[in-house]
Scaffold this active site. Structure first.
Site, PDB file in Angstrom:
ATOM      1  N   LYS A  78       0.856  -1.189   0.000  1.00 28.02           N
ATOM      2  CA  LYS A  78       0.000   0.000   0.000  1.00 28.02           C
ATOM      3  C   LYS A  78       0.890   1.237   0.000  1.00 28.02           C
ATOM      4  O   LYS A  78       1.861   1.296   0.747  1.00 28.02           O
ATOM      5  CB  LYS A  78      -0.913   0.012   1.228  1.00 28.02           C
ATOM      6  N   ARG A 122     -10.342  -0.742   7.589  1.00 27.70           N
ATOM      7  CA  ARG A 122      -9.508  -1.694   8.328  1.00 27.70           C
ATOM      8  C   ARG A 122      -8.959  -1.070   9.614  1.00 27.70           C
ATOM      9  O   ARG A 122      -8.671  -1.754  10.592  1.00 27.70           O
ATOM     10  CB  ARG A 122      -8.419  -2.289   7.449  1.00 27.70           C
ATOM     11  N   GLN A 150     -11.113   9.131   9.915  1.00 30.66           N
ATOM     12  CA  GLN A 150     -10.937   7.841  10.616  1.00 30.66           C
ATOM     13  C   GLN A 150     -11.937   7.690  11.754  1.00 30.66           C
ATOM     14  O   GLN A 150     -12.339   6.567  12.103  1.00 30.66           O
ATOM     15  CB  GLN A 150      -9.503   7.697  11.161  1.00 30.66           C
ATOM     16  N   ASP A 171     -13.399  17.736  18.802  1.00 30.20           N
ATOM     17  CA  ASP A 171     -12.355  18.063  17.816  1.00 30.20           C
ATOM     18  C   ASP A 171     -11.981  19.512  18.058  1.00 30.20           C
ATOM     19  O   ASP A 171     -12.842  20.335  18.360  1.00 30.20           O
ATOM     20  CB  ASP A 171     -12.877  17.879  16.383  1.00 30.20           C
ATOM     21  N   GLY A 235      -3.882   7.801  16.119  1.00 26.50           N
ATOM     22  CA  GLY A 235      -3.310   8.933  15.384  1.00 26.50           C
ATOM     23  C   GLY A 235      -1.801   9.062  15.473  1.00 26.50           C
ATOM     24  O   GLY A 235      -1.193   9.783  14.692  1.00 26.50           O
ATOM     25  N   ASP A 237       1.476   8.143  14.520  1.00 30.46           N
ATOM     26  CA  ASP A 237       2.085   7.288  13.505  1.00 30.46           C
ATOM     27  C   ASP A 237       3.240   7.988  12.787  1.00 30.46           C
ATOM     28  O   ASP A 237       3.511   7.728  11.632  1.00 30.46           O
ATOM     29  CB  ASP A 237       1.029   6.807  12.500  1.00 30.46           C
ATOM     30  N   LYS A 241       5.222  12.180  17.182  1.00 33.82           N
ATOM     31  CA  LYS A 241       3.773  12.406  17.273  1.00 33.82           C
ATOM     32  C   LYS A 241       3.227  11.619  18.470  1.00 33.82           C
ATOM     33  O   LYS A 241       3.545  10.442  18.634  1.00 33.82           O
ATOM     34  CB  LYS A 241       3.134  11.915  15.982  1.00 33.82           C
ATOM     35  N   SER A 301      -2.154   1.876  17.876  1.00 29.79           N
ATOM     36  CA  SER A 301      -2.413   1.518  16.476  1.00 29.79           C
ATOM     37  C   SER A 301      -1.644   2.461  15.560  1.00 29.79           C
ATOM     38  O   SER A 301      -1.993   3.626  15.412  1.00 29.79           O
ATOM     39  CB  SER A 301      -3.921   1.631  16.216  1.00 29.79           C
TER      40      SER A 301
HETATM   41  N1  LIG Z   1      -3.460   3.698  12.952  1.00 35.14           N
HETATM   42  C1  LIG Z   1      -3.807   3.616  11.702  1.00 35.14           C
HETATM   43  O1  LIG Z   1      -3.842   2.523  11.121  1.00 35.14           O
HETATM   44  C2  LIG Z   1      -4.189   4.848  10.956  1.00 35.14           C
HETATM   45  C3  LIG Z   1      -4.838   4.764   9.724  1.00 35.14           C
HETATM   46  C4  LIG Z   1      -5.227   5.932   9.072  1.00 35.14           C
HETATM   47  C5  LIG Z   1      -4.925   7.160   9.662  1.00 35.14           C
HETATM   48  N2  LIG Z   1      -4.273   7.215  10.844  1.00 35.14           N
HETATM   49  C6  LIG Z   1      -3.975   8.479  11.515  1.00 35.14           C
HETATM   50  O2  LIG Z   1      -5.175   8.936  12.116  1.00 35.14           O
HETATM   51  C7  LIG Z   1      -5.139  10.347  12.228  1.00 35.14           C
HETATM   52  C8  LIG Z   1      -6.455  10.926  11.745  1.00 35.14           C
HETATM   53  O3  LIG Z   1      -6.602  10.671  10.371  1.00 35.14           O
HETATM   54  P1  LIG Z   1      -7.869  11.224   9.586  1.00 35.14           P
HETATM   55  O4  LIG Z   1      -7.836  10.614   8.249  1.00 35.14           O
HETATM   56  O5  LIG Z   1      -9.083  11.076  10.423  1.00 35.14           O
HETATM   57  O6  LIG Z   1      -7.488  12.769   9.510  1.00 35.14           O
HETATM   58  P2  LIG Z   1      -8.489  14.014   9.403  1.00 35.14           P
HETATM   59  O7  LIG Z   1      -7.673  15.156   8.953  1.00 35.14           O
HETATM   60  O8  LIG Z   1      -9.679  13.626   8.616  1.00 35.14           O
HETATM   61  O9  LIG Z   1      -8.969  14.237  10.919  1.00 35.14           O
HETATM   62  C9  LIG Z   1      -8.077  14.582  11.939  1.00 35.14           C
HETATM   63  C10 LIG Z   1      -8.794  15.510  12.908  1.00 35.14           C
HETATM   64  O10 LIG Z   1      -7.973  15.676  14.076  1.00 35.14           O
HETATM   65  C11 LIG Z   1      -8.253  16.971  14.565  1.00 35.14           C
HETATM   66  N3  LIG Z   1      -7.225  17.368  15.529  1.00 35.14           N
HETATM   67  C12 LIG Z   1      -5.933  17.677  15.284  1.00 35.14           C
HETATM   68  N4  LIG Z   1      -5.321  17.964  16.439  1.00 35.14           N
HETATM   69  C13 LIG Z   1      -6.237  17.832  17.423  1.00 35.14           C
HETATM   70  C14 LIG Z   1      -6.199  17.979  18.833  1.00 35.14           C
HETATM   71  N5  LIG Z   1      -5.085  18.331  19.459  1.00 35.14           N
HETATM   72  N6  LIG Z   1      -7.333  17.759  19.535  1.00 35.14           N
HETATM   73  C15 LIG Z   1      -8.477  17.397  18.906  1.00 35.14           C
HETATM   74  N7  LIG Z   1      -8.575  17.241  17.578  1.00 35.14           N
HETATM   75  C16 LIG Z   1      -7.458  17.449  16.842  1.00 35.14           C
HETATM   76  C17 LIG Z   1      -8.302  17.836  13.315  1.00 35.14           C
HETATM   77  O11 LIG Z   1      -8.984  19.047  13.564  1.00 35.14           O
HETATM   78  C18 LIG Z   1      -9.029  16.917  12.339  1.00 35.14           C
HETATM   79  O12 LIG Z   1     -10.420  17.176  12.308  1.00 35.14           O
HETATM   80  C19 LIG Z   1      -3.932  10.800  11.420  1.00 35.14           C
HETATM   81  O13 LIG Z   1      -2.878  11.047  12.315  1.00 35.14           O
HETATM   82  C20 LIG Z   1      -3.576   9.608  10.570  1.00 35.14           C
HETATM   83  O14 LIG Z   1      -2.224   9.531  10.268  1.00 35.14           O
HETATM   84  C21 LIG Z   1      -3.903   6.081  11.509  1.00 35.14           C
END
Ligand SMILES: NC(=O)c1ccc[n+]([C@@H]2O[C@H](COP(=O)([O-])OP(=O)(O)OC[C@H]3O[C@@H](n4cnc5c(N)ncnc54)[C@H](O)[C@@H]3O)[C@@H](O)[C@H]2O)c1
Length: 358
Positions: A78, A122, A150, A171, A235, A237, A241, A301
């Protein structure tokens, strides 16, 4: 096979979102028992900050690749982009992904599919597996911190394994928070948009799914959490972070999805290796959940390539069953395997023949 977003929509229409999530949860849990899977740590390129459009909400972007293999059969790769400026600057999701599958025997490409939807699916499914093994199975209140893409599948997935009666949402971007109840209305769960203190006080299970930039965390205070709360921290990752405070990690059992990766990118970055708990695979395969339930637990995760392999296989299976997806252009007819130019000659003569008939 080429699987487009339209093909994915056809699969969802046929299978149903709930059934597809349930299947993803079961398939991922089965994969945690599967000794034939082989995974490498993800790697990638930092794609830098995205200028003014990114504003305070942004952070460095990444373009990464995540490999996993079903030994002797399939390699799944991926490629995933992470760019928190995307929603506002481009009207695109923060996480964009494409999966490719290869036949291990020949090396031939066998499938390409959009993986933006399946990544969210997933990631939700993985949290559901962790929650099923680590959280109180009577938990009714789910708190979600970070209400982006997510978060939608976190709520959906957890609603399939817990008797949830309420979701609390926070948020730091109020527009995202207030649009969240509408985006998860399909689950039928009532959603209260609350402040962080209330969310931490009232939640029995939490999901943190934020794009907090490296160095800017944590996003939870951890001060008023229930002593036996379970947290799916999805989050964190990237190096630097962090969504959870160090004090919370120190008193919790932290279960990584993939230890070598979690120590570099996940919440486990801030734990000495001997302070990290069993991996999710060890919890599931070893039946450790019963001894951990009742403690403060964290699923760290970071994103496990096995999830991508398994969900891609699930999608392909459904595509074949209902007859969607297009064949990929491939070698046809007799070719000389020792002459790489023969394909070009064939294509050239076909073009000439086409021109002659016009
Ligand atoms: N573990 C996994 O397998 C996996 C998979 C996909 C994405 N992710 C991670 O998940 C996270 C979210 O991804 P997404 O696609 O939902 O992104 P997104 O941009 O759609 O949503 C993220 C949200 O977090 C909010 N945010 C940022 N800082 C914040 C804080 N301090 N307090 C509260 N809210 C806050 C933002 O305003 C935003 O609305 C990313 O870090 C991404 O890398 C992890």
């Amino acid at each position: 096979m080429l699987i487009t977003p339209e093909d994915l929509a056809a699969i969802v229409a046929d299978v149903g979102l709930d059934a597809l999530m349930d299947e993803s949860i079961e398939e991922f849990e089965n994969a945690l028992h599967d000794g034939d899977l082989d995974v490498r740590r993800r790697d990638g390129f930092a794609t830098g900050r995205d200028g003014a459009a990114e504003g305070a909400a942004g952070g460095a972007g990444m373009l990464e690749w995540m490999p996993a293999a079903r030994r002797g059969d399939t390699v799944a790769l991926k490629v995933v982009g992470y760019q928190p400026a995307n929603p506002r600057a481009r009207g695109l999701p923060t996480v964009l992904a494409t999966s490719t599958l290869y036949d291990c025997r020949s090396g031939a490409l066998t499938a390409i599919m959009d993986a933006t939807f399946t990544t969210a699916l997933r990631t939700g499914a993985a949290s559901a597996v962790a929650t099923r093994h680590l959280a109180d199975d009577g938990s009714k209140v789910l708190g979600v911190v970070g209400c982006g893409a997510q978060a939608v599948t976190q709520v959906h997935a957890l609603s399939r394994v817990l008797p949830l009666s309420r979701v609390l949402a926070y948020d730091r971007d109020p527009r995202v928070a207030w649009s969240f109840p509408g985006r998860v209305a399909f689950t039928g769960l009532p959603v209260d948009v609350v402040d962080l203190d209330e969310l931490e006080r009232r939640s029995e299970v939490l999901c943190t799914a934020t794009s907090v930039p490296p160095g800017a965390g944590p996003v939870l205070t951890g001060l008023e959490l229930a002593p036996a709360a379970h947290i799916n921290a999805i989050g964190s990752d990237l190096p630097g972070k962090a969504e959870l405070p160090a004090g919370l990690l120190a008193r919790a059992v932290v279960c990584p999805d993939f230890l070598p990766q979690a120590l570099v990118e996940g919440e486990c970055q801030r734990l000495a290796p001997d302070r990290v708990g069993p991996s999710l695979a060890e919890v599931v395969a070893g039946g450790l959940g019963d001894s951990l339930r009742g403690l403060l637990t964290v699923f760290d995760s970071t994103g496990y390539a096995v999830q991508d392999l398994v969900v891609a296989e699930t999608v392909l299976r459904h595509a074949r069953r209902i007859g969607v997806g297009s064949p990929l252009p491939t070698f046809t007819g007799a070719i000389d395997p020792l002459d790489p130019y023969c394909l070009v000659r064939r294509a050239t003569s076909a073009v000439r023949a086409g021109a002659a008939t016009r």
